[in-house]
Design a protein around this motif. Structure first.
Motif, PDB file in Angstrom:
ATOM      1  N   ILE A 248     -31.788 -13.152  21.645  1.00 53.55           N
ATOM      2  CA  ILE A 248     -31.046 -12.728  20.413  1.00 53.55           C
ATOM      3  C   ILE A 248     -30.372 -13.526  19.656  1.00 53.55           C
ATOM      4  CG2 ILE A 248     -29.453 -10.873  19.625  1.00 53.55           C
ATOM      5  CD1 ILE A 248     -29.601  -9.414  22.167  1.00 53.55           C
ATOM      6  N   GLU A 249     -29.543 -14.578  20.243  1.00 54.59           N
ATOM      7  CA  GLU A 249     -29.045 -15.665  19.523  1.00 54.59           C
ATOM      8  C   GLU A 249     -30.045 -16.700  19.036  1.00 54.59           C
ATOM      9  OE1 GLU A 249     -25.554 -16.845  22.077  1.00 54.59           O
ATOM     10  OE2 GLU A 249     -26.128 -18.777  21.146  1.00 54.59           O
ATOM     11  N   ALA A 250     -31.139 -16.936  19.978  1.00 54.74           N
ATOM     12  CA  ALA A 250     -32.023 -17.746  19.250  1.00 54.74           C
ATOM     13  C   ALA A 250     -32.726 -17.279  17.878  1.00 54.74           C
ATOM     14  CB  ALA A 250     -33.195 -18.053  20.312  1.00 54.74           C
ATOM     15  N   PHE A 251     -33.084 -15.943  18.091  1.00 59.70           N
ATOM     16  CA  PHE A 251     -33.778 -15.250  16.960  1.00 59.70           C
ATOM     17  C   PHE A 251     -32.689 -15.367  15.452  1.00 59.70           C
ATOM     18  CE2 PHE A 251     -33.728 -11.443  14.425  1.00 59.70           C
ATOM     19  CZ  PHE A 251     -35.331 -11.546  13.860  1.00 59.70           C
ATOM     20  N   ARG A 252     -31.598 -15.105  15.873  1.00 53.38           N
ATOM     21  CA  ARG A 252     -30.455 -15.069  14.709  1.00 53.38           C
ATOM     22  C   ARG A 252     -30.278 -16.554  14.224  1.00 53.38           C
ATOM     23  NH1 ARG A 252     -27.297 -10.344  15.185  1.00 53.38           N
ATOM     24  NH2 ARG A 252     -25.252 -11.332  13.818  1.00 53.38           N
ATOM     25  N   ILE A 253     -30.210 -17.423  15.118  1.00 51.82           N
ATOM     26  CA  ILE A 253     -30.220 -18.922  14.635  1.00 51.82           C
ATOM     27  C   ILE A 253     -31.650 -19.355  13.714  1.00 51.82           C
ATOM     28  CG2 ILE A 253     -30.423 -21.487  15.255  1.00 51.82           C
ATOM     29  CD1 ILE A 253     -28.671 -20.613  17.747  1.00 51.82           C
ATOM     30  N   ALA A 254     -32.707 -19.104  14.312  1.00 47.09           N
ATOM     31  CA  ALA A 254     -33.864 -19.196  13.352  1.00 47.09           C
ATOM     32  C   ALA A 254     -33.955 -18.604  12.202  1.00 47.09           C
ATOM     33  CB  ALA A 254     -35.043 -18.907  14.537  1.00 47.09           C
ATOM     34  N   ARG A 255     -33.676 -17.143  12.387  1.00 44.39           N
ATOM     35  CA  ARG A 255     -33.762 -16.552  11.025  1.00 44.39           C
ATOM     36  C   ARG A 255     -32.784 -16.871  10.158  1.00 44.39           C
ATOM     37  NH1 ARG A 255     -31.009 -11.151  11.306  1.00 44.39           N
ATOM     38  NH2 ARG A 255     -29.425 -12.456  11.492  1.00 44.39           N
ATOM     39  N   ASP A 256     -31.478 -17.275  10.527  1.00 50.49           N
ATOM     40  CA  ASP A 256     -30.364 -17.782   9.478  1.00 50.49           C
ATOM     41  C   ASP A 256     -30.840 -19.341   9.044  1.00 50.49           C
ATOM     42  OD1 ASP A 256     -29.215 -15.638   9.919  1.00 50.49           O
ATOM     43  OD2 ASP A 256     -27.742 -16.334  11.155  1.00 50.49           O
ATOM     44  N   GLN A 257     -31.835 -19.979   9.711  1.00 44.74           N
ATOM     45  CA  GLN A 257     -32.143 -21.361   9.066  1.00 44.74           C
ATOM     46  C   GLN A 257     -33.477 -21.143   8.172  1.00 44.74           C
ATOM     47  OE1 GLN A 257     -30.842 -24.470   9.407  1.00 44.74           O
ATOM     48  NE2 GLN A 257     -29.259 -23.725  10.968  1.00 44.74           N
ATOM     49  N   GLY A 258     -33.745 -19.975   7.985  1.00 39.76           N
ATOM     50  CA  GLY A 258     -35.062 -19.706   7.222  1.00 39.76           C
ATOM     51  C   GLY A 258     -36.295 -19.980   7.952  1.00 39.76           C
ATOM     52  N   TRP A 259     -36.260 -20.153   9.259  1.00 37.75           N
ATOM     53  CA  TRP A 259     -37.575 -20.532  10.145  1.00 37.75           C
ATOM     54  C   TRP A 259     -38.478 -19.686  10.246  1.00 37.75           C
ATOM     55  CZ3 TRP A 259     -34.126 -24.309  13.457  1.00 37.75           C
ATOM     56  CH2 TRP A 259     -33.663 -25.209  12.713  1.00 37.75           C
ATOM     57  N   LEU A 260     -38.205 -18.314  10.132  1.00 37.44           N
ATOM     58  CA  LEU A 260     -38.851 -17.099  10.520  1.00 37.44           C
ATOM     59  C   LEU A 260     -39.773 -16.424   9.358  1.00 37.44           C
ATOM     60  CD1 LEU A 260     -36.990 -15.373  13.288  1.00 37.44           C
ATOM     61  CD2 LEU A 260     -38.745 -17.160  13.246  1.00 37.44           C
TER      62      LEU A 260
END
Lengths: 200, 200
Positions: free
Chosen positions: B188-200
DNA sequence: AATACGGTATGACGATTGTCATGCGCCGGT
DNA sequence: ACCGGCGCATGACAATCGTCATACCGTATT
């Protein structure tokens, strides 16, 4: 002349709809707030006829503002303007007695018209939402909501337990109940369902 | 006269900033699109001087539109206008050669000025973002992104495996790598980090 | 051609999460 | 005063997830 206070945290939209409404001769924007708290102050000092507010804002949310307004100035009407077509939001807004609930998806030229109708005492609801309003009620208890909110941020059961002064097993149990009530398969799905319903 | 095509899926904002810009004598809005695909057609038919576009829209995103525009009409300038202060978005936008990247957080009265500056060939970046631009590069592989996107929706490893034709253990492995690379504690944390960086 | 490297792929194993049975206390109905 | 229902709380057990060692295959470097 309809005197309006606007509350919207996206400054660009705040300014743009302010300008748009000011073009109408019978509408006057007497206050622009970038947060719920600011809005409350402006309402107290300006006593507008109508408040237009977003929901998700820093500090006080638009729903809290609506609930406060119903107490503090029951004569002042309110129009909610939000991105979110969440049934729980609409329900809570209606229970607070708002006059209108529109989505930012709405074409801009419908706004002034909605303002006039709400001002007259009519109720204006975004058509996409008119039906879904009285669907599902939030089946979660306060504890379940608390735990689910934290779980949705990726915090482990052990850490949630520490944060809320619960045993780890207890946290697992609340999550399990929430997952069951929402017909989800795991915490992530449960979180998304509850959030999308406007229950968190 | 600066001829502009606007692309923004929130109709209210589309209409409101359209009206706002049209108030200026040197600016003319020659097209309004509610999606990236619509915008592309309008650009082809109108050949505007400048395109203002949101990023997250149905169909073609603003970033894809920028990349297409750089190929198709390299003379036409572009200004991105989005809610998201995600470093990965800004990076991709700059690599596509956009002239400006502003947030919807920006005060409305700065917009026309930014339009003129981008039109002149200057580069306008939201100050909040100017620094973060060249921070972290996306360390994830394509497989890791795929798996992370699905995991973020609450889909189980077994189901992700089925969807991508991978063994369940393999899915776990990709997730584990992503979690490690992003310094997260769980999916969950990984997903949020990646999304917030604009990587997904 | 040999080597190093990064992406892909897998299964074993320990850690975390999800389910279930159980118990407690508080209220509202009888 | 008694019961039933509900929210709160817990631990045992099963299921799922996260980590690690391992292996294969392209391709870039030497």
């Amino acid at each position: 002349m309809i005197r309006i206070v606007l509350a919207e945290d996206q400054k660009l939209l705040l300014g743009a709809i302010g300008a748009l409404l000011d073009l109408d001769d019978d509408i006057e924007v007497v206050g622009r707030a970038g947060s719920g708290d600011e809005a409350r102050e402006l309402i107290e000092s300006q006593s507008p006829d109508l408040v237009i507010s977003d929901i998700e804002m820093p500090g006080m949310t638009g729903l809290e503002l609506a609930e406060w307004l119903a107490q503090a100035q029951p004569g002042t009407r309110m129009l909610i303007l939000t991105t979110f077509a969440r049934p729980g939001y609409l329900r809570r807004a209606l229970e607070a007695g708002v006059g209108g609930y529109l989505l930012k998806e709405t074409p801009a030229d419908k706004l002034a018209d909605a303002v006039r109708r709400v001002h007259r005492g009519e109720r204006v609801i975004a058509p996409e939402l008119a039906l879904t309003a009285f669907d599902a009620r939030d089946p979660l208890t306060e504890r379940e909501r608390q735990v689910l909110r934290l779980a949705g941020e990726g915090i482990s059961n052990a850490a949630i337990g520490r944060r809320l002064h619960l045993a780890e097993g207890t946290v697992r149990n609340y999550l399990s109940e929430a997952i069951g009530k929402l017909n989800a398969d795991n915490r992530i799905e449960a979180f998304r369902i509850a959030r999308d319903q406007g229950w968190l």
